[in-house]
Design an enzyme around this catalytic site. Sequence first.
Site, PDB file in Angstrom:
ATOM      1  N   LEU A  37       0.823  -1.219   0.000  1.00  0.00           N
ATOM      2  CA  LEU A  37       0.000   0.000   0.000  1.00  0.00           C
ATOM      3  C   LEU A  37       0.850   1.259   0.000  1.00  0.00           C
ATOM      4  CD1 LEU A  37      -2.509  -1.156   2.743  1.00  0.00           C
ATOM      5  CD2 LEU A  37      -3.018  -0.938   0.306  1.00  0.00           C
ATOM      6  N   GLY A  38       2.066   1.107   0.506  1.00  0.00           N
ATOM      7  CA  GLY A  38       2.937   2.276   0.563  1.00  0.00           C
ATOM      8  C   GLY A  38       4.200   1.911   1.292  1.00  0.00           C
ATOM      9  N   GLY A  40       7.757   3.794   3.497  1.00  0.00           N
ATOM     10  CA  GLY A  40       8.432   4.981   3.993  1.00  0.00           C
ATOM     11  C   GLY A  40       9.863   4.635   4.306  1.00  0.00           C
ATOM     12  N   ALA A  41      10.445   5.389   5.228  1.00  0.00           N
ATOM     13  CA  ALA A  41      11.859   5.247   5.521  1.00  0.00           C
ATOM     14  C   ALA A  41      12.219   3.877   6.113  1.00  0.00           C
ATOM     15  CB  ALA A  41      12.300   6.356   6.463  1.00  0.00           C
ATOM     16  N   PHE A  42      11.420   3.416   7.064  1.00  0.00           N
ATOM     17  CA  PHE A  42      11.809   2.202   7.792  1.00  0.00           C
ATOM     18  C   PHE A  42      10.871   1.031   7.579  1.00  0.00           C
ATOM     19  CE2 PHE A  42      12.425   5.969  10.510  1.00  0.00           C
ATOM     20  CZ  PHE A  42      13.801   6.087  10.335  1.00  0.00           C
ATOM     21  N   LYS A  44       7.433  -0.979   5.249  1.00  0.00           N
ATOM     22  CA  LYS A  44       6.472  -0.997   4.150  1.00  0.00           C
ATOM     23  C   LYS A  44       5.121  -1.371   4.723  1.00  0.00           C
ATOM     24  CE  LYS A  44       7.190  -5.674   2.396  1.00  0.00           C
ATOM     25  NZ  LYS A  44       7.338  -6.502   1.200  1.00  0.00           N
ATOM     26  N   VAL A  45       4.076  -0.941   4.050  1.00  0.00           N
ATOM     27  CA  VAL A  45       2.718  -1.198   4.522  1.00  0.00           C
ATOM     28  C   VAL A  45       2.021  -2.045   3.467  1.00  0.00           C
ATOM     29  CG1 VAL A  45       0.545  -0.142   5.219  1.00  0.00           C
ATOM     30  CG2 VAL A  45       2.699   0.966   5.813  1.00  0.00           C
ATOM     31  N   LYS A  62       1.724  -2.599   8.828  1.00  0.00           N
ATOM     32  CA  LYS A  62       3.024  -1.953   8.683  1.00  0.00           C
ATOM     33  C   LYS A  62       4.091  -2.950   9.116  1.00  0.00           C
ATOM     34  CE  LYS A  62       5.300   2.453   9.854  1.00  0.00           C
ATOM     35  NZ  LYS A  62       5.037   3.829  10.287  1.00  0.00           N
ATOM     36  N   ASP A 154       5.275  15.032  12.272  1.00  0.00           N
ATOM     37  CA  ASP A 154       5.561  14.667  10.871  1.00  0.00           C
ATOM     38  C   ASP A 154       4.295  14.797  10.027  1.00  0.00           C
ATOM     39  OD1 ASP A 154       7.240  13.879   8.792  1.00  0.00           O
ATOM     40  OD2 ASP A 154       6.945  11.726   9.157  1.00  0.00           O
TER      41      ASP A 154
HETATM   42  P1  ADP Z   1       6.793   5.490   7.354  1.00  0.00           P
HETATM   43  O1  ADP Z   1       6.965   5.691   8.831  1.00  0.00           O
HETATM   44  O2  ADP Z   1       7.790   4.530   6.818  1.00  0.00           O
HETATM   45  O3  ADP Z   1       6.680   6.781   6.578  1.00  0.00           O
HETATM   46  P2  ADP Z   1       3.904   5.268   7.182  1.00  0.00           P
HETATM   47  O4  ADP Z   1       3.234   4.841   8.447  1.00  0.00           O
HETATM   48  O5  ADP Z   1       3.845   6.721   6.843  1.00  0.00           O
HETATM   49  O6  ADP Z   1       5.409   4.720   7.186  1.00  0.00           O
HETATM   50  O7  ADP Z   1       3.306   4.437   5.968  1.00  0.00           O
HETATM   51  C1  ADP Z   1       3.866   4.585   4.678  1.00  0.00           C
HETATM   52  C2  ADP Z   1       2.758   4.705   3.640  1.00  0.00           C
HETATM   53  O8  ADP Z   1       1.941   3.521   3.659  1.00  0.00           O
HETATM   54  C3  ADP Z   1       1.778   5.851   3.878  1.00  0.00           C
HETATM   55  O9  ADP Z   1       2.247   7.064   3.360  1.00  0.00           O
HETATM   56  C4  ADP Z   1       0.537   5.332   3.159  1.00  0.00           C
HETATM   57  O10 ADP Z   1       0.609   5.546   1.760  1.00  0.00           O
HETATM   58  C5  ADP Z   1       0.590   3.834   3.421  1.00  0.00           C
HETATM   59  N1  ADP Z   1      -0.219   3.528   4.614  1.00  0.00           N
HETATM   60  C6  ADP Z   1       0.138   3.687   5.904  1.00  0.00           C
HETATM   61  N2  ADP Z   1      -0.847   3.342   6.746  1.00  0.00           N
HETATM   62  C7  ADP Z   1      -1.882   2.954   5.963  1.00  0.00           C
HETATM   63  C8  ADP Z   1      -3.233   2.489   6.239  1.00  0.00           C
HETATM   64  N3  ADP Z   1      -3.683   2.348   7.489  1.00  0.00           N
HETATM   65  N4  ADP Z   1      -4.025   2.193   5.175  1.00  0.00           N
HETATM   66  C9  ADP Z   1      -3.561   2.329   3.922  1.00  0.00           C
HETATM   67  N5  ADP Z   1      -2.320   2.766   3.592  1.00  0.00           N
HETATM   68  C10 ADP Z   1      -1.485   3.062   4.594  1.00  0.00           C
HETATM   69 MG    MG Z   2       5.131   8.344   6.429  1.00  0.00          MG
END
Ligand code: ADP
Ligand code: MG
Length: 321
Positions: A37-38, A40-42, A44-45, A62, A154
């Site tokens: 789904l996405g 980030g730095a540390f 994947k979701v 996550k 953030d």
């Molecule tokens: P990081 O700390 O690595 O930035 P995030 O918690 O921001 O991680 O999650 C990274 C990405 O995953 C988000 O920007 C979003 O696109 C996707 N994501 C995070 N949580 C959800 C969720 N509950 N439902 C759908 N997508 C999500």
């Molecule tokens: Mg993020």
Amino acid sequence: ILFGDVEAQVVTWRQALGVAAKFRRIEDYYDISGTELGSGAFAKVVLGTSKTSDPPAKYAIKIIDKTTLSNSERESTASEIAILKLVRHPNVISFVDVFDSKSTLYLVMELCTGGELLSRIKQKALTEDEARPIIRQLAEGVAFLHEMGIVHRDLKPNNILFVDKSIDSLIKIVDFGYSKYVAIPADASASYAGTTKFWAPEILNHAEHHKPADIWSMGLIIFITLCAAFPFVGKDEADVLWNISKARFATSMPQYKALSREVRDLIQKIFSLDPAKRPTAAQILQHPWLTGIKPSGATSLTSPLLSPVLNPSSPVLQASR
Ligand code: ADP
Ligand code: MG
């Protein structure tokens, strides 16, 4: 446990996760082979499917690789989980469960299928009427967090998610990886009474120093949402940073000039150089741009169908100020 050391904000791994996280295996509860789904730095979701419910429910999971985390990253991950567990608000992502294997941490959350605010702005700026309910929900979420003594730190358009693809979808604040407790909740302070009287004012005022930074981020989000551009510009990066340090934003930008007087007033107040002069999230909710009530009278700026459910104690009564 969570509020013991205001400065260090230390939450241990075990305290945050709880005992159960270690003794159950995620494979027994969720299918995690779903699409990504996405990331980030540390982390994947991924899309996860529950194996224990019928019909199978979908979640966002996550996945954090613990082996790559430094000590301070481990600490902030623990704090992320502890805070998510504690917070319940319609505009904050809901915690569902946590699993802890030898190398990996799995954080199960409610699923948002509507994508990031960022991707809705990428196509084109939102109109004020489109942005207003989004910003109102963001302010509701931030006001709630701040009231609990939590700062997010953030807030940005990729950490604001839409629950579904509809145009009037609910929004959720996600990614508490940088968030912190900055205050001792009233009910917990009694047990620290002996200690707190030895604290310097800057420690006691800790919370009030961090909250305005979230408000600044809200200003960026409002500007970016309505102008599809970053509010601070310059001939090079150093110039941009200089302008940020002086809180000098691009008031001459045509998209900004085209905005209503109300929202320009809100943006200007938020981009105060002095953090103490920025409105609080609760005050933003009372701003005429969001209430639709002009300070001078009771004329609604939005149609009755679009206006919020008014809190009987607030905007209407304050409209005459
Ligand atoms: P990081 O700390 O690595 O930035 P995030 O918690 O921001 O991680 O999650 C990274 C990405 O995953 C988000 O920007 C979003 O696109 C996707 N994501 C995070 N949580 C959800 C969720 N509950 N439902 C759908 N997508 C999500
Ligand atoms: Mg993020």
